[in-house]
Every structure is written in C-alpha cells, then in structure tokens.
Design a protein around this motif. Structure first.
Motif, PDB file in Angstrom:
ATOM      1  N   GLU A   9      10.178   0.474   9.498  1.00  0.00           N
ATOM      2  CA  GLU A   9       9.415  -0.654  10.009  1.00  0.00           C
ATOM      3  C   GLU A   9      10.275  -1.595  10.839  1.00  0.00           C
ATOM      4  O   GLU A   9       9.773  -2.543  11.416  1.00  0.00           O
ATOM      5  N   ASN A  13       8.673  -6.539   8.188  1.00  0.00           N
ATOM      6  CA  ASN A  13       7.792  -6.967   7.111  1.00  0.00           C
ATOM      7  C   ASN A  13       8.479  -7.866   6.103  1.00  0.00           C
ATOM      8  O   ASN A  13       7.881  -8.210   5.105  1.00  0.00           O
ATOM      9  N   SER A  15       9.515 -10.816   4.045  1.00  0.00           N
ATOM     10  CA  SER A  15       8.924 -12.141   3.858  1.00  0.00           C
ATOM     11  C   SER A  15      10.025 -13.162   3.639  1.00  0.00           C
ATOM     12  O   SER A  15      11.181 -12.811   3.461  1.00  0.00           O
ATOM     13  N   GLY A  21       8.231  -7.545   1.197  1.00  0.00           N
ATOM     14  CA  GLY A  21       6.901  -6.950   1.258  1.00  0.00           C
ATOM     15  C   GLY A  21       6.756  -5.739   0.356  1.00  0.00           C
ATOM     16  O   GLY A  21       6.462  -4.644   0.848  1.00  0.00           O
ATOM     17  N   ALA A  23       4.559  -4.798  -1.814  1.00  0.00           N
ATOM     18  CA  ALA A  23       3.247  -4.162  -1.892  1.00  0.00           C
ATOM     19  C   ALA A  23       3.023  -3.238  -0.706  1.00  0.00           C
ATOM     20  O   ALA A  23       2.542  -2.113  -0.860  1.00  0.00           O
ATOM     21  N   GLN A  24       3.403  -3.707   0.476  1.00  0.00           N
ATOM     22  CA  GLN A  24       3.213  -2.882   1.655  1.00  0.00           C
ATOM     23  C   GLN A  24       4.167  -1.680   1.629  1.00  0.00           C
ATOM     24  O   GLN A  24       3.796  -0.574   2.020  1.00  0.00           O
ATOM     25  N   ARG A  27       2.690   0.888  -0.692  1.00  0.00           N
ATOM     26  CA  ARG A  27       1.577   1.618  -0.071  1.00  0.00           C
ATOM     27  C   ARG A  27       2.074   2.638   0.940  1.00  0.00           C
ATOM     28  O   ARG A  27       1.576   3.750   1.033  1.00  0.00           O
ATOM     29  N   LYS A  28       3.075   2.257   1.731  1.00  0.00           N
ATOM     30  CA  LYS A  28       3.634   3.159   2.742  1.00  0.00           C
ATOM     31  C   LYS A  28       4.278   4.381   2.093  1.00  0.00           C
ATOM     32  O   LYS A  28       4.072   5.518   2.529  1.00  0.00           O
TER      33      LYS A  28
END
Length: 161
Positions: A9, A13, A15, A21, A23-24, A27-28
C-alpha cells in the motif's frame, strides 16, 4: 502482517495513532489468503469420505477352556470377598479379567499345587535365581512369597531367561 500490507500500500494507510490500519490490513491479508485457506468442519467433510457408522453387537460363546478361566476368576474373587482377605493381597476382579482377555499366560493357572511350588522354590534357590539369600532367616518362605506374585509368563521367563 502490518509490514506485508504496508509495503504493498506504500504506507498510505498509516493512521495517526501508529497502529497502521489494522482492520484494513487484516481484510487485505484475508483477501489474499482466501484462495489457499479452506475451512471445513469435521461433520461436513467426514460424510464425503466415510460411510455412516453402524454398531453391531455380536455375542460370541466361550469355548470350554476360556469359560473355565473366567469362572475361576470370578469364583476366586467371590471367595476372597467372603473370607474378607485384605485388598492388598487380593487381585482386583477387573484386572484379572483383563489379563484373561489379553492372554491366559498373564494369569497364574499352572504350577499352583504345593508340590509344584516347592519344586520351583527348590530349583530356583539351587540354581541361584534369587542371588545370595543366605542371610535371610527363612529364605524358602521369602522365595515362596515372591513366586506367589509370578504369572505363568513370568515363571516361563524365569525358567528360560
């Protein structure tokens, strides 16, 4: 996990709290690994490869020798209870039955007469099986008590071992 996602990424992402990040990223990663991970429960996949379990109880009659062995075990146990022999010297019923089921040589069914036991005491003492028990006050009684603990298999091993 975070490093793997952040490399792809470009760390865009991240924060402000420094967690990156999660959670993201999760998911990835889950999306990337989904084709390789297949979750199946035991009850779902076992039906595909195994037939249904069936239980059948077969009653097999004893042959005469087996019936005599089992009957003598139960008879000795009942007699021991009637005579109130202490539990330390009496064999447990289920232990004896299990030994009979595994192999009859695990029990003591041979060489049980007084003459046979005296013969065993004499020969094992003569040939030095017990080592030097000359210092014992009543060595024949000690040997007799020790032989009482032996099974037929132990006696066989003692004779040919």
């Amino acid at each position: 996990l975070e490093y793997f996602v952040s490399v792809q990424e470009g760390e865009k992402n991240k924060s402000n709290d420094g967690r990156g990040g999660d959670a993201q990223a999760y998911r990835k990663l889950k999306q990337l690994l989904a084709p390789f991970c297949l979750r199946r429960r035991k009850d779902e996949c076992l039906k595909q490869i195994m037939p249904e379990k069936t239980r059948v109880v077969l009653k097999v009659p004893f042959d005469e020798d087996g019936k005599k062995v089992y009957d003598s075990i139960i008879k000795n146990h009942v007699e021991g209870k009637a005579k109130a022999i202490d539990a330390a010297t009496q064999n447990h019923l289920f232990t004896s039955l299990r030994k009979a089921a595994n192999h009859p040589l695990l029990l003591r069914t041979r060489h049980t007469s007084d003459e046979a036991i005296e013969h065993l005491v004499h020969h094992t003492n003569t040939y030095g099986y017990w080592g030097n028990v000359e210092t014992a006050t009543d060595k024949r009684e000690l040997i007799r008590r020790e032989l009482a603990k032996f099974s037929d298999f132990n006696l066989h091993g003692m004779a040919f071992g």
